[in-house]
Design a protein around this motif. Sequence first.
Motif, PDB file in Angstrom:
ATOM      1  N   PHE A 183      -3.841 -12.264  -4.436  1.00 12.84           N
ATOM      2  CA  PHE A 183      -4.031 -11.378  -3.284  1.00 12.84           C
ATOM      3  C   PHE A 183      -4.635 -10.051  -3.728  1.00 12.84           C
ATOM      4  CE2 PHE A 183      -0.848 -14.465  -2.120  1.00 12.84           C
ATOM      5  CZ  PHE A 183      -1.218 -14.823  -0.836  1.00 12.84           C
ATOM      6  N   ALA A 184      -5.519 -10.121  -4.714  1.00 10.86           N
ATOM      7  CA  ALA A 184      -6.156  -8.920  -5.249  1.00 10.86           C
ATOM      8  C   ALA A 184      -7.195  -8.375  -4.279  1.00 10.86           C
ATOM      9  CB  ALA A 184      -6.810  -9.242  -6.598  1.00 10.86           C
ATOM     10  N   GLY A 185      -7.694  -7.181  -4.615  1.00 14.09           N
ATOM     11  CA  GLY A 185      -8.756  -6.584  -3.823  1.00 14.09           C
ATOM     12  C   GLY A 185      -8.276  -5.622  -2.767  1.00 14.09           C
ATOM     13  N   GLY A 186      -7.063  -5.069  -2.944  1.00 12.74           N
ATOM     14  CA  GLY A 186      -6.556  -4.092  -1.992  1.00 12.74           C
ATOM     15  C   GLY A 186      -5.761  -4.677  -0.850  1.00 12.74           C
ATOM     16  N   ARG A 187      -5.066  -5.782  -1.109  1.00 14.11           N
ATOM     17  CA  ARG A 187      -4.266  -6.427  -0.058  1.00 14.11           C
ATOM     18  C   ARG A 187      -2.771  -6.205  -0.245  1.00 14.11           C
ATOM     19  NH1 ARG A 187      -5.887 -12.503   0.913  1.00 14.11           N
ATOM     20  NH2 ARG A 187      -4.558 -12.099   2.720  1.00 14.11           N
ATOM     21  N   ALA A 220       2.500   5.908  -2.598  1.00 10.38           N
ATOM     22  CA  ALA A 220       2.078   4.602  -2.082  1.00 10.38           C
ATOM     23  C   ALA A 220       0.746   4.250  -2.730  1.00 10.38           C
ATOM     24  CB  ALA A 220       1.934   4.645  -0.565  1.00 10.38           C
ATOM     25  N   HIS A 221       0.674   3.055  -3.284  1.00  8.82           N
ATOM     26  CA  HIS A 221      -0.528   2.681  -4.036  1.00  8.82           C
ATOM     27  C   HIS A 221      -0.816   1.198  -3.876  1.00  8.82           C
ATOM     28  CE1 HIS A 221       1.721   0.737  -7.439  1.00  8.82           C
ATOM     29  NE2 HIS A 221       2.668   1.573  -7.033  1.00  8.82           N
ATOM     30  N   PHE A 222      -2.085   0.863  -4.058  1.00 13.23           N
ATOM     31  CA  PHE A 222      -2.446  -0.546  -4.129  1.00 13.23           C
ATOM     32  C   PHE A 222      -1.899  -1.132  -5.430  1.00 13.23           C
ATOM     33  CE2 PHE A 222      -6.167   0.835  -1.460  1.00 13.23           C
ATOM     34  CZ  PHE A 222      -5.883   0.036  -0.358  1.00 13.23           C
ATOM     35  N   ILE A 223      -1.511  -2.389  -5.375  1.00 13.10           N
ATOM     36  CA  ILE A 223      -1.030  -3.109  -6.546  1.00 13.10           C
ATOM     37  C   ILE A 223      -2.215  -3.751  -7.274  1.00 13.10           C
ATOM     38  CG2 ILE A 223       0.139  -5.242  -7.261  1.00 13.10           C
ATOM     39  CD1 ILE A 223       2.137  -3.126  -6.982  1.00 13.10           C
ATOM     40  N   VAL A 224      -2.246  -3.537  -8.562  1.00 10.93           N
ATOM     41  CA  VAL A 224      -3.094  -4.304  -9.475  1.00 10.93           C
ATOM     42  C   VAL A 224      -2.160  -4.860 -10.541  1.00 10.93           C
ATOM     43  CG1 VAL A 224      -5.157  -2.941  -8.998  1.00 10.93           C
ATOM     44  CG2 VAL A 224      -3.640  -2.250 -10.858  1.00 10.93           C
ATOM     45  N   PRO A 225      -2.615  -5.793 -11.361  1.00  7.37           N
ATOM     46  CA  PRO A 225      -1.694  -6.402 -12.323  1.00  7.37           C
ATOM     47  C   PRO A 225      -0.964  -5.420 -13.233  1.00  7.37           C
ATOM     48  CG  PRO A 225      -3.653  -7.732 -12.152  1.00  7.37           C
ATOM     49  CD  PRO A 225      -3.905  -6.513 -11.324  1.00  7.37           C
ATOM     50  N   GLY A 230      -2.424   4.393 -12.283  1.00  4.21           N
ATOM     51  CA  GLY A 230      -2.583   5.681 -11.637  1.00  4.21           C
ATOM     52  C   GLY A 230      -3.759   5.818 -10.697  1.00  4.21           C
ATOM     53  N   ASN A 231      -4.794   4.978 -10.786  1.00  6.86           N
ATOM     54  CA  ASN A 231      -6.001   5.194  -9.996  1.00  6.86           C
ATOM     55  C   ASN A 231      -5.957   4.515  -8.632  1.00  6.86           C
ATOM     56  OD1 ASN A 231      -7.323   6.725 -11.976  1.00  6.86           O
ATOM     57  ND2 ASN A 231      -7.974   4.872 -13.048  1.00  6.86           N
ATOM     58  N   PHE A 279     -13.213  -1.596  -7.599  1.00  4.83           N
ATOM     59  CA  PHE A 279     -13.150  -1.483  -9.053  1.00  4.83           C
ATOM     60  C   PHE A 279     -11.866  -0.775  -9.506  1.00  4.83           C
ATOM     61  CE2 PHE A 279     -17.679  -2.003  -8.189  1.00  4.83           C
ATOM     62  CZ  PHE A 279     -18.006  -3.005  -9.090  1.00  4.83           C
ATOM     63  N   HIS A 280     -10.741  -1.176  -8.905  1.00  8.92           N
ATOM     64  CA  HIS A 280      -9.418  -0.650  -9.246  1.00  8.92           C
ATOM     65  C   HIS A 280      -9.249   0.830  -8.928  1.00  8.92           C
ATOM     66  CE1 HIS A 280      -8.321  -4.449 -10.691  1.00  8.92           C
ATOM     67  NE2 HIS A 280      -8.389  -4.288 -11.979  1.00  8.92           N
TER      68      HIS A 280
END
Length: 287
Positions: A183-187, A220-225, A230-231, A279-280
């Motif tokens: 579910f990557a890409g800002g979901r 509140a942040h988007f999840i990446v692996p 921080g970005n 791009f994260h």
Amino acid sequence: MQVTITAVGPDNRGLADPIVHYVTGVGANIFEIQMYDRDSEHLFAMMLRMDWPTEQESIAVLRKHLDVIGKLKSLTIRVWARDEHNRLPRLAICTTYRNEIPLALLRNIRDGRLKAEAAVMIGNRDSCRNVAEQFDVPWRSIGDNKGEPDNDKFVNVLDEFEVDYIILARYMRILPPRLCWEFAGGRIINLHHGLLPSFPGFRPYHDAYSHHMLTYGATAHFIVPELDAGNQIINQTAFTVLPGTPLADVIRQGETDNEPTCLVEAVRRVVDREVELHFHRVISTAK
């Protein structure tokens, strides 16, 4: 139309090629492609964001073609487009113990301040089931008697309710990398109950208090692996206390007021399309 494709499966050679060749052959314009090769897990993952020419081929047909590639390459391939359906974005609100944040989200949806639909509430504990029932939102429990989640069931629920965005509303479990990639890409939007990057981890109030801080906050942040990277910050809110304020009072103020405010605004920014993850990194898309 902007479309996001994710592909996850056992590591092997030549996994990305058939996907990329197919979409570019139809005429897609690729904006972003990220690939992961985790040798320790023998796992391949890819996220591709593109402009898909729906006048040439529908997303439904795209999905069928990629299903064939997925079966040939033993990949789980997902195709998601925010604009595929003429409807409000569908949210999965994920919880563990605390009900303040799901209450705030559901009240803002009810009152029209959040232009989204609560498709389902998911919990690894049943503590927030009554909140779902109060707002007539379907509830799904995915945890055992120790609160350990069944992540396969988690994904099945997300698919069952055709979820667009996964909202981790103090969901106190780390999502496995595979789920993050699928579910990557800002979901996936997470609420961290501390100010990042200064206070990551599971006890940010305690950590900040031990440093004699007078300002506390939530992120509140988007999840990446990568955990609490921080970005990907969508929104941060902070509050200040007087010297000598007991830790219990700090936590109470954070949990009942600051955290819900932080996450509601972050979700609003996403569903109103003011921000996206490219791009994260979070970028502003507001015009």
